[in-house]
Scaffold this active site. Structure first.
Site, PDB file in Angstrom:
ATOM      1  N   LYS A  15      42.893  34.478  44.826  1.00  0.00           N
ATOM      2  CA  LYS A  15      42.600  34.825  46.230  1.00  0.00           C
ATOM      3  C   LYS A  15      41.308  34.171  46.669  1.00  0.00           C
ATOM      4  O   LYS A  15      40.435  33.831  45.854  1.00  0.00           O
ATOM      5  CB  LYS A  15      42.501  36.350  46.420  1.00  0.00           C
ATOM      6  N   ASP A 145      40.528  44.291  43.188  1.00  0.00           N
ATOM      7  CA  ASP A 145      41.326  43.177  43.717  1.00  0.00           C
ATOM      8  C   ASP A 145      42.763  43.157  43.194  1.00  0.00           C
ATOM      9  O   ASP A 145      43.534  42.264  43.547  1.00  0.00           O
ATOM     10  CB  ASP A 145      40.678  41.831  43.325  1.00  0.00           C
TER      11      ASP A 145
HETATM   12  O1  C5P Z   1      36.637  46.735  40.797  1.00  0.00           O
HETATM   13  P1  C5P Z   1      36.115  45.615  39.969  1.00  0.00           P
HETATM   14  O2  C5P Z   1      36.154  45.925  38.510  1.00  0.00           O
HETATM   15  O3  C5P Z   1      36.734  44.296  40.284  1.00  0.00           O
HETATM   16  O4  C5P Z   1      34.583  45.494  40.359  1.00  0.00           O
HETATM   17  C1  C5P Z   1      33.678  44.786  39.546  1.00  0.00           C
HETATM   18  C2  C5P Z   1      32.268  45.188  39.931  1.00  0.00           C
HETATM   19  O5  C5P Z   1      31.945  44.684  41.240  1.00  0.00           O
HETATM   20  C3  C5P Z   1      32.017  46.685  40.041  1.00  0.00           C
HETATM   21  O6  C5P Z   1      31.660  47.217  38.789  1.00  0.00           O
HETATM   22  C4  C5P Z   1      30.865  46.753  41.039  1.00  0.00           C
HETATM   23  O7  C5P Z   1      29.645  46.474  40.400  1.00  0.00           O
HETATM   24  C5  C5P Z   1      31.161  45.592  41.968  1.00  0.00           C
HETATM   25  N1  C5P Z   1      31.893  46.015  43.175  1.00  0.00           N
HETATM   26  C6  C5P Z   1      31.231  46.766  44.148  1.00  0.00           C
HETATM   27  N2  C5P Z   1      31.904  47.148  45.266  1.00  0.00           N
HETATM   28  C7  C5P Z   1      33.190  46.797  45.452  1.00  0.00           C
HETATM   29  C8  C5P Z   1      33.880  46.033  44.492  1.00  0.00           C
HETATM   30  C9  C5P Z   1      33.194  45.646  43.356  1.00  0.00           C
HETATM   31  O8  C5P Z   1      30.047  47.095  44.003  1.00  0.00           O
HETATM   32  N3  C5P Z   1      33.829  47.173  46.549  1.00  0.00           N
END
Ligand code: C5P
Length: 310
Positions: A15, A145
């Site tokens: 993406k 994502d």
């Molecule tokens: O959800 P995911 O594991 O992809 O997110 C990775 C990191 O990115 C999270 O641990 C967080 O630190 C940050 N993040 C965030 N806010 C979001 C998405 C991701 O702070 N909406």
């Protein structure tokens, strides 16, 4: 058992965030987002095949940046298989073979694509009979994502990015992606964004009207001007050379943006000829590891083939 499935192969897209508006930090540590995702034609392929009973989950990874991908529980695809097995109440004996085309830690949701692919493939392999809503729910539990990788196309993401609403979008867009030789940690980029904002007011993110209008009319020039990423300053602060890469497309591209949390830089271009010219000039610049072309939107996870036991 004759007739049961031995393996399933799916592909899952990368993406790019056409817009990424980052709001405040929530009590769970995530940031409230308003983002416009587009799935693009860089695909990881995930093949799941039955392991002997008791072997458990095994993972192998080939392709771009494969050596940087963990093959244990830290891999989101592993966690996806575990989740489906738990929902189906069966033992997770499966090998997950991932072929990577999506850059690792590149801001293009490669790990999330692999997890989304594994959800769909395991659900089929084990005939788990999970509804689409159920799979979406598991996707949202795995990462911000993953739900979009299932969905594909062009969509608005809210919440922490996991709440997906299809966007009214026309047109087929040409992209060039400048890949970096080292990834960036997403949590570090968000933390840097918080640091840069310290003591400053920031507006709450909203669905960008100009960008939605560009998508609605299929106007690539307008879309190029409307591209926006609130994480860009943080990614550039951690990796200043990204500014040089962004500059390389100024003359040829309709718009240039850091993809998600970076460090991949995405250039929207008018046509394939310009895509080729830009790919060549990026490669010649020495500032990027690789430059690849893609188009979007493309569908989310798709099944490629299934092999049944003889
Ligand atoms: O959800 P995911 O594991 O992809 O997110 C990775 C990191 O990115 C999270 O641990 C967080 O630190 C940050 N993040 C965030 N806010 C979001 C998405 C991701 O702070 N909406």
């Amino acid at each position: 058992m004759p007739g049961h499935l031995e393996s399933i192969r799916v592909c899952a897209p990368a993406k790019v965030n056409l817009a990424l508006g980052v709001g405040g930090v929530r009590p769970d540590g995530y940031h409230e987002l308003v983002t416009i995702f587009q799935a693009v034609s860089l695909f990881d392929t995930v093949t799941v095949s039955a392991n002997k009973p008791g072997v458990g989950i095994t993972v192998s990874v080939q392709g771009r940046d494969a050596k940087h991908v963990p093959t244990d529980k830290r891999n989101l695809a592993w966690q996806a298989a575990e989740l489906v097995a738990a929902e189906a109440e069966i033992s997770a004996d499966v090998h997950i073979a991932i072929h990577k085309e999506i850059p690792v830690a590149g801001g293009m949701a490669g790990g999330s694509a692999d997890a989304a692919g594994t959800l769909v493939a395991c659900e089929q392999l084990w005939r788990a009979n999970l509804s689409k809503e159920h799979l979406n729910d598991l996707a949202a539990r795995l990462g911000s994502d993953v739900a979009f990788a299932l969905h594909g196309g062009t969509a608005v993401g809210t919440g922490r990015g996991e709440r997906i609403t299809p966007a009214m979008a026309r047109g087929n867009y040409q992209w060039v992606f400048a890949l970096a030789d080292r990834g960036l940690s997403t949590p570090k980029v968000y933390a840097e964004c918080d640091r840069l904002r310290l003591g400053r007011r920031h507006s709450e993110p909203m669905v960008p009207a100009d960008l939605m209008e560009a998508l609605l009319t299929g106007d690539a020039v307008k879309l190029g001007r409307a591209l926006h990423n609130d994480l860009q300053a943080a990614a550039v602060s951690l990796r200043p050379e990204l500014d040089l890469v962004l500059d390389l497309g100024r003359d040829l591209a309709l718009g240039a943006i850091v993809s998600g949390s970076g460090p991949t830089v995405a250039f929207l271009v008018a046509d394939e000829e310009t895509a080729l010219d830009l790919t060549v000039s990026l490669a010649a610049s020495g500032f990027t590891k690789d430059a690849v072309r893609a188009h979007g939107p493309v569908p989310g996870v798709r099944m490629l083939d299934a092999a049944a036991a003889p």
